[in-house]
Design a protein around this motif. Structure first.
Motif, PDB file in Angstrom:
ATOM      1  N   THR A 250      50.072  40.298  46.439  1.00 18.00           N
ATOM      2  CA  THR A 250      49.186  41.440  46.163  1.00 18.00           C
ATOM      3  C   THR A 250      48.012  41.029  45.285  1.00 18.00           C
ATOM      4  N   THR A 251      48.330  40.368  44.197  1.00 18.95           N
ATOM      5  CA  THR A 251      47.324  40.020  43.195  1.00 18.95           C
ATOM      6  C   THR A 251      46.984  38.538  43.256  1.00 18.95           C
ATOM      7  N   GLY A 252      45.694  38.253  43.338  1.00 16.97           N
ATOM      8  CA  GLY A 252      45.215  36.875  43.248  1.00 16.97           C
ATOM      9  C   GLY A 252      44.620  36.660  41.867  1.00 16.97           C
ATOM     10  N   TRP A 253      44.864  35.500  41.272  1.00 13.72           N
ATOM     11  CA  TRP A 253      44.438  35.288  39.901  1.00 13.72           C
ATOM     12  C   TRP A 253      44.137  33.819  39.621  1.00 13.72           C
ATOM     13  N   SER A 254      43.474  33.603  38.496  1.00 14.88           N
ATOM     14  CA  SER A 254      43.126  32.247  38.064  1.00 14.88           C
ATOM     15  C   SER A 254      43.137  32.206  36.542  1.00 14.88           C
ATOM     16  N   VAL A 255      43.617  31.087  35.987  1.00 12.02           N
ATOM     17  CA  VAL A 255      43.594  30.872  34.539  1.00 12.02           C
ATOM     18  C   VAL A 255      43.195  29.426  34.278  1.00 12.02           C
ATOM     19  N   ASN A 256      42.143  29.231  33.502  1.00 14.44           N
ATOM     20  CA  ASN A 256      41.774  27.880  33.078  1.00 14.44           C
ATOM     21  C   ASN A 256      40.987  27.951  31.779  1.00 14.44           C
ATOM     22  N   ALA A 257      40.806  26.802  31.152  1.00 12.20           N
ATOM     23  CA  ALA A 257      40.186  26.752  29.831  1.00 12.20           C
ATOM     24  C   ALA A 257      38.729  27.179  29.844  1.00 12.20           C
ATOM     25  N   ILE A 258      38.072  27.062  30.973  1.00 13.32           N
ATOM     26  CA  ILE A 258      36.649  27.382  31.055  1.00 13.32           C
ATOM     27  C   ILE A 258      36.420  28.878  31.230  1.00 13.32           C
ATOM     28  N   GLU A 259      37.173  29.492  32.168  1.00 10.83           N
ATOM     29  CA  GLU A 259      36.965  30.905  32.495  1.00 10.83           C
ATOM     30  C   GLU A 259      37.959  31.831  31.803  1.00 10.83           C
ATOM     31  N   GLY A 260      39.074  31.280  31.339  1.00 16.66           N
ATOM     32  CA  GLY A 260      40.134  32.121  30.823  1.00 16.66           C
ATOM     33  C   GLY A 260      40.874  32.795  31.974  1.00 16.66           C
ATOM     34  N   PRO A 261      41.632  33.862  31.713  1.00 16.79           N
ATOM     35  CA  PRO A 261      42.343  34.575  32.786  1.00 16.79           C
ATOM     36  C   PRO A 261      41.373  35.428  33.596  1.00 16.79           C
ATOM     37  N   ARG A 262      41.575  35.440  34.921  1.00 13.26           N
ATOM     38  CA  ARG A 262      40.642  36.172  35.788  1.00 13.26           C
ATOM     39  C   ARG A 262      41.368  36.672  37.025  1.00 13.26           C
ATOM     40  N   LEU A 263      41.106  37.919  37.412  1.00 12.20           N
ATOM     41  CA  LEU A 263      41.625  38.466  38.657  1.00 12.20           C
ATOM     42  C   LEU A 263      40.645  38.152  39.779  1.00 12.20           C
ATOM     43  N   LEU A 264      41.157  37.784  40.946  1.00 13.25           N
ATOM     44  CA  LEU A 264      40.307  37.554  42.103  1.00 13.25           C
ATOM     45  C   LEU A 264      40.035  38.877  42.794  1.00 13.25           C
ATOM     46  N   GLU A 265      38.808  39.037  43.258  1.00 13.92           N
ATOM     47  CA  GLU A 265      38.404  40.287  43.907  1.00 13.92           C
ATOM     48  C   GLU A 265      37.535  39.987  45.116  1.00 13.92           C
ATOM     49  N   GLY A 266      37.309  41.008  45.926  1.00 16.43           N
ATOM     50  CA  GLY A 266      36.387  40.897  47.043  1.00 16.43           C
ATOM     51  C   GLY A 266      36.740  39.779  48.008  1.00 16.43           C
ATOM     52  N   MET A 267      35.719  39.024  48.442  1.00 14.93           N
ATOM     53  CA  MET A 267      35.913  37.973  49.432  1.00 14.93           C
ATOM     54  C   MET A 267      36.756  36.820  48.885  1.00 14.93           C
ATOM     55  N   GLU A 268      36.689  36.601  47.578  1.00 10.06           N
ATOM     56  CA  GLU A 268      37.497  35.534  46.980  1.00 10.06           C
ATOM     57  C   GLU A 268      38.983  35.845  47.141  1.00 10.06           C
ATOM     58  N   LEU A 269      39.360  37.104  46.922  1.00  8.08           N
ATOM     59  CA  LEU A 269      40.753  37.521  47.111  1.00  8.08           C
ATOM     60  C   LEU A 269      41.127  37.504  48.587  1.00  8.08           C
ATOM     61  N   ALA A 270      40.220  37.982  49.436  1.00  8.97           N
ATOM     62  CA  ALA A 270      40.491  38.002  50.881  1.00  8.97           C
ATOM     63  C   ALA A 270      40.734  36.599  51.410  1.00  8.97           C
TER      64      ALA A 270
END
Length: 252
Positions: free
Chosen positions: A102-122
């Motif tokens: 259901t949920t797409g996500w990313s965590v790294n030192a540069i961006e921090g925690p982030r939810l994927l949305e739109g075309m990136e999630l698709a």
């Protein structure tokens, strides 16, 4: 199976762009049907049944940025259309990316925690499906053979793929071996859409299927390399796909 590496990368590894020079093309009527080209590829890597049978697996390998001298460890887990990828880079730390169905996500030192949305999630949702490598009609709107050209140093049939999300990619399948030798398109990142080219090398047998064990991507003038060392097929602990606490907070 090429999507294993792409799942490890999208957003963690920026996919990349290379120049191509195409030879003279045959008349459109001489181009083989795209579906037949993809079907030959499926047979070359082990067959549809073998690909779909491997519903859960673990991939261990290396991720490198040759120009920067960076080399890190890579892990990818897949089960029931869920994915989790981890890259550990010395001096940078963990780069994590996942999709729990259901949920797409990313965590790294540069961006921090982030939810994927739109075309990136698709894109992540589509590439998390086991049948994505088959260019299955449940995920793809159309396939069209565009030309016979040269990519990754091999003569190949280029196919335009239109996904149900609306994104487009181009696959190139070897005329001789029928294996996927290159893929190109645009990937969505926090910086916007970025053109990429991915070249696939060194196919090896893992169980019933063949997998490209060295994948070289180029985008924004930078080359990145993923090397697969092992693939283990079998159940994956469900905890691998749990959302990190930082991502749970964003979901709330």
């Amino acid at each position: 199976m090429n999507r294993i590496v792409r799942l490890a990368q999208g957003g963690i590894v920026v996919s990349l762009l290379a120049a191509m020079v195409a030879p003279a093309q045959p008349a459109a009527a001489q181009l083989p049907a795209a579906r037949s080209i993809v079907d030959r590829y499926i047979e070359a890597i082990g067959g549809r049944q073998a690909v779909l049978a491997q519903t859960s697996f673990k991939v261990i390998g290396k991720f490198a940025v040759p120009a920067s001298g960076l080399v890190g460890d890579l892990e990818v887990y897949q089960s029931n259309n869920q994915t989790f990828a981890r890259i550990m880079l010395p001096g940078i730390g963990e780069m994590l990316r996942g999709y729990d169905g259901t949920t797409g996500w990313s965590v790294n030192a540069i961006e921090g925690p982030r939810l994927l949305e739109g075309m990136e999630l698709a894109q992540m949702r589509e590439e998390s499906r086991r049948n994505a490598a088959l260019r299955d009609t449940s995920l793809v709107t159309s396939l069209e053979t565009v030309e016979r050209t040269t990519m990754n140093g091999q003569e190949c049939w280029k196919i335009k793929v239109v996904w149900k999300s609306g994104r487009e990619t181009q696959d190139c399948y070897s005329v001789e071996s029928h294996l996927l030798v290159a893929n190109a398109g645009k990937t969505t990142t926090p910086m916007g859409e970025i053109d990429y080219v991915t070249n696939y090398h060194d196919y090896k047998q893992f169980g019933a299927i063949k997998v490209a064990t060295r994948v070289v991507q180029t985008a924004l003038g930078q080359e990145q390399v993923v090397t697969t060392e092992s693939i283990e097929f079998g159940p994956v602990d469900a905890a691998k796909f749990a959302l990190p606490e930082a991502i749970k907070a964003l979901v709330k």
